[in-house]
Design a protein around this motif. Structure first.
Motif, PDB file in Angstrom:
ATOM      1  N   ALA A  92      29.267  -1.189  -7.286  1.00 15.25           N
ATOM      2  CA  ALA A  92      28.246  -0.328  -7.884  1.00 15.25           C
ATOM      3  C   ALA A  92      27.045  -0.225  -6.954  1.00 15.25           C
ATOM      4  N   TRP A  93      26.626  -1.335  -6.389  1.00 17.17           N
ATOM      5  CA  TRP A  93      25.486  -1.346  -5.482  1.00 17.17           C
ATOM      6  C   TRP A  93      25.788  -0.530  -4.230  1.00 17.17           C
ATOM      7  N   ILE A  94      26.960  -0.737  -3.683  1.00 12.50           N
ATOM      8  CA  ILE A  94      27.359  -0.019  -2.474  1.00 12.50           C
ATOM      9  C   ILE A  94      27.425   1.486  -2.747  1.00 12.50           C
ATOM     10  N   GLY A  95      27.956   1.864  -3.895  1.00 13.29           N
ATOM     11  CA  GLY A  95      28.013   3.274  -4.254  1.00 13.29           C
ATOM     12  C   GLY A  95      26.635   3.887  -4.360  1.00 13.29           C
ATOM     13  N   GLN A  96      25.698   3.160  -4.967  1.00  7.80           N
ATOM     14  CA  GLN A  96      24.325   3.653  -5.079  1.00  7.80           C
ATOM     15  C   GLN A  96      23.706   3.825  -3.694  1.00  7.80           C
ATOM     16  N   MET A  97      23.948   2.868  -2.829  1.00  2.00           N
ATOM     17  CA  MET A  97      23.337   2.917  -1.504  1.00  2.00           C
ATOM     18  C   MET A  97      23.886   4.057  -0.660  1.00  2.00           C
ATOM     19  N   PHE A 136      23.732   3.333  17.739  1.00  3.56           N
ATOM     20  CA  PHE A 136      24.360   2.468  16.742  1.00  3.56           C
ATOM     21  C   PHE A 136      23.346   1.421  16.286  1.00  3.56           C
ATOM     22  N   VAL A 137      23.155   1.317  14.957  1.00  6.36           N
ATOM     23  CA  VAL A 137      22.255   0.309  14.407  1.00  6.36           C
ATOM     24  C   VAL A 137      22.950  -0.460  13.290  1.00  6.36           C
ATOM     25  N   ILE A 138      22.518  -1.705  13.138  1.00  2.08           N
ATOM     26  CA  ILE A 138      22.993  -2.561  12.048  1.00  2.08           C
ATOM     27  C   ILE A 138      21.785  -2.915  11.188  1.00  2.08           C
ATOM     28  N   LEU A 139      21.879  -2.643   9.894  1.00  5.78           N
ATOM     29  CA  LEU A 139      20.857  -3.037   8.936  1.00  5.78           C
ATOM     30  C   LEU A 139      21.450  -4.142   8.078  1.00  5.78           C
ATOM     31  N   ARG A 140      20.837  -5.315   8.130  1.00 10.76           N
ATOM     32  CA  ARG A 140      21.287  -6.448   7.312  1.00 10.76           C
ATOM     33  C   ARG A 140      20.392  -6.536   6.081  1.00 10.76           C
ATOM     34  N   VAL A 141      21.022  -6.686   4.927  1.00  8.42           N
ATOM     35  CA  VAL A 141      20.318  -6.763   3.655  1.00  8.42           C
ATOM     36  C   VAL A 141      20.609  -8.128   3.059  1.00  8.42           C
ATOM     37  N   ASP A 142      19.547  -8.878   2.772  1.00  5.56           N
ATOM     38  CA  ASP A 142      19.726 -10.208   2.202  1.00  5.56           C
ATOM     39  C   ASP A 142      18.665 -10.454   1.143  1.00  5.56           C
ATOM     40  N   GLY A 143      18.978 -10.067  -0.069  1.00  4.62           N
ATOM     41  CA  GLY A 143      18.125 -10.362  -1.215  1.00  4.62           C
ATOM     42  C   GLY A 143      16.816  -9.627  -1.270  1.00  4.62           C
ATOM     43  N   ARG A 144      15.828 -10.312  -1.772  1.00  5.26           N
ATOM     44  CA  ARG A 144      14.508  -9.728  -2.038  1.00  5.26           C
ATOM     45  C   ARG A 144      13.854  -9.252  -0.750  1.00  5.26           C
ATOM     46  N   VAL A 145      13.319  -8.041  -0.807  1.00  7.82           N
ATOM     47  CA  VAL A 145      12.681  -7.435   0.348  1.00  7.82           C
ATOM     48  C   VAL A 145      11.169  -7.561   0.197  1.00  7.82           C
ATOM     49  N   GLN A 146      10.526  -8.009   1.251  1.00  6.34           N
ATOM     50  CA  GLN A 146       9.074  -8.182   1.264  1.00  6.34           C
ATOM     51  C   GLN A 146       8.425  -7.030   2.036  1.00  6.34           C
ATOM     52  N   GLY A 147       7.135  -6.824   1.833  1.00  6.67           N
ATOM     53  CA  GLY A 147       6.405  -5.776   2.527  1.00  6.67           C
ATOM     54  C   GLY A 147       6.530  -5.868   4.035  1.00  6.67           C
ATOM     55  N   GLU A 148       6.511  -7.074   4.563  1.00  2.00           N
ATOM     56  CA  GLU A 148       6.614  -7.239   6.018  1.00  2.00           C
ATOM     57  C   GLU A 148       7.979  -6.807   6.540  1.00  2.00           C
ATOM     58  N   ASP A 149       9.013  -6.874   5.702  1.00  2.00           N
ATOM     59  CA  ASP A 149      10.338  -6.390   6.118  1.00  2.00           C
ATOM     60  C   ASP A 149      10.270  -4.900   6.404  1.00  2.00           C
ATOM     61  N   VAL A 192      16.586   2.388  -2.175  1.00  2.00           N
ATOM     62  CA  VAL A 192      16.384   1.698  -0.909  1.00  2.00           C
ATOM     63  C   VAL A 192      16.041   2.667   0.219  1.00  2.00           C
ATOM     64  N   TRP A 193      16.669   3.845   0.247  1.00  2.00           N
ATOM     65  CA  TRP A 193      16.372   4.811   1.317  1.00  2.00           C
ATOM     66  C   TRP A 193      14.962   5.354   1.166  1.00  2.00           C
ATOM     67  N   GLU A 194      14.573   5.595  -0.077  1.00  2.00           N
ATOM     68  CA  GLU A 194      13.205   6.072  -0.328  1.00  2.00           C
ATOM     69  C   GLU A 194      12.192   5.020   0.115  1.00  2.00           C
ATOM     70  N   GLU A 195      12.473   3.766  -0.215  1.00  2.00           N
ATOM     71  CA  GLU A 195      11.577   2.686   0.176  1.00  2.00           C
ATOM     72  C   GLU A 195      11.523   2.534   1.688  1.00  2.00           C
ATOM     73  N   LEU A 196      12.621   2.829   2.364  1.00  2.00           N
ATOM     74  CA  LEU A 196      12.621   2.782   3.822  1.00  2.00           C
ATOM     75  C   LEU A 196      11.934   4.005   4.424  1.00  2.00           C
ATOM     76  N   GLY A 197      11.612   4.980   3.574  1.00  2.00           N
ATOM     77  CA  GLY A 197      10.884   6.144   4.035  1.00  2.00           C
ATOM     78  C   GLY A 197      11.733   7.130   4.816  1.00  2.00           C
ATOM     79  N   LEU A 198      13.036   7.122   4.579  1.00  2.00           N
ATOM     80  CA  LEU A 198      13.909   8.043   5.301  1.00  2.00           C
ATOM     81  C   LEU A 198      13.961   9.386   4.595  1.00  2.00           C
ATOM     82  N   SER A 199      13.791  10.426   5.362  1.00  2.00           N
ATOM     83  CA  SER A 199      13.831  11.781   4.820  1.00  2.00           C
ATOM     84  C   SER A 199      15.278  12.222   4.629  1.00  2.00           C
TER      85      SER A 199
END
Length: 129
Positions: free
Chosen positions: A87-92, A12-25, A60-67
């Motif tokens: 709309a955002w949730i549907g896209q995700m 079980f994992v929790i991914l928290r999303v809060d605004g602009r994502v930086q490279g270090e994220d 977002v999934w592509e950016e996270l590199g998930l296959s």
């Protein structure tokens, strides 16, 4: 910002999303997320959306590199967020439509976590059916 948590270990994992994502994220989250997939084979995932300002959910999934294989290994996918973000949730969640997906409103994080954790137990990656 992305934050990844694996409370109590397990699948079980929790991914928290809060605004602009930086490279270090990405640098911090991606290796851990891939390690969890490798360790458990399948995951139950809860995404808690606090803010989507400056974030493009469509990739977002592509950016996270998930296959596609990793996305197909998500058993239960819960999303906590503001109903106005439909709309955002549907896209995700679109790439995860083969799995159980459920949406929860802000303030329902405990209920969402219980639902996601109740997903069937993941078999270890080398287990035989």
């Amino acid at each position: 910002m992305f934050e990844l948590d694996n409370p109590k270990g397990g699948n079980f994992v929790i991914l928290r999303v809060d605004g602009r994502v930086q490279g270090e994220d990405y640098d911090r989250v991606i290796p851990r997320l891939k390690r969890y997939f490798g360790e458990h084979g399948q995951l139950n995932m809860l995404v808690v959306v606090e803010s989507t300002e400056g974030l493009d959910a469509s990739n977002v999934w592509e950016e996270l590199g998930l296959s596609q294989r990793e996305l197909a290994s998500v058993m239960r996918f819960g999303v906590v967020g503001d109903a106005r973000e439909d709309a955002w949730i549907g896209q995700m969640s679109a790439p995860l439509m083969h799995t159980e997906v459920r949406y929860f409103d802000v303030g329902e994080e405990e209920s969402a976590e219980r639902w996601v954790r109740a997903g069937r137990a993941a078999a270890s990656p080398g287990a035989q059916a």
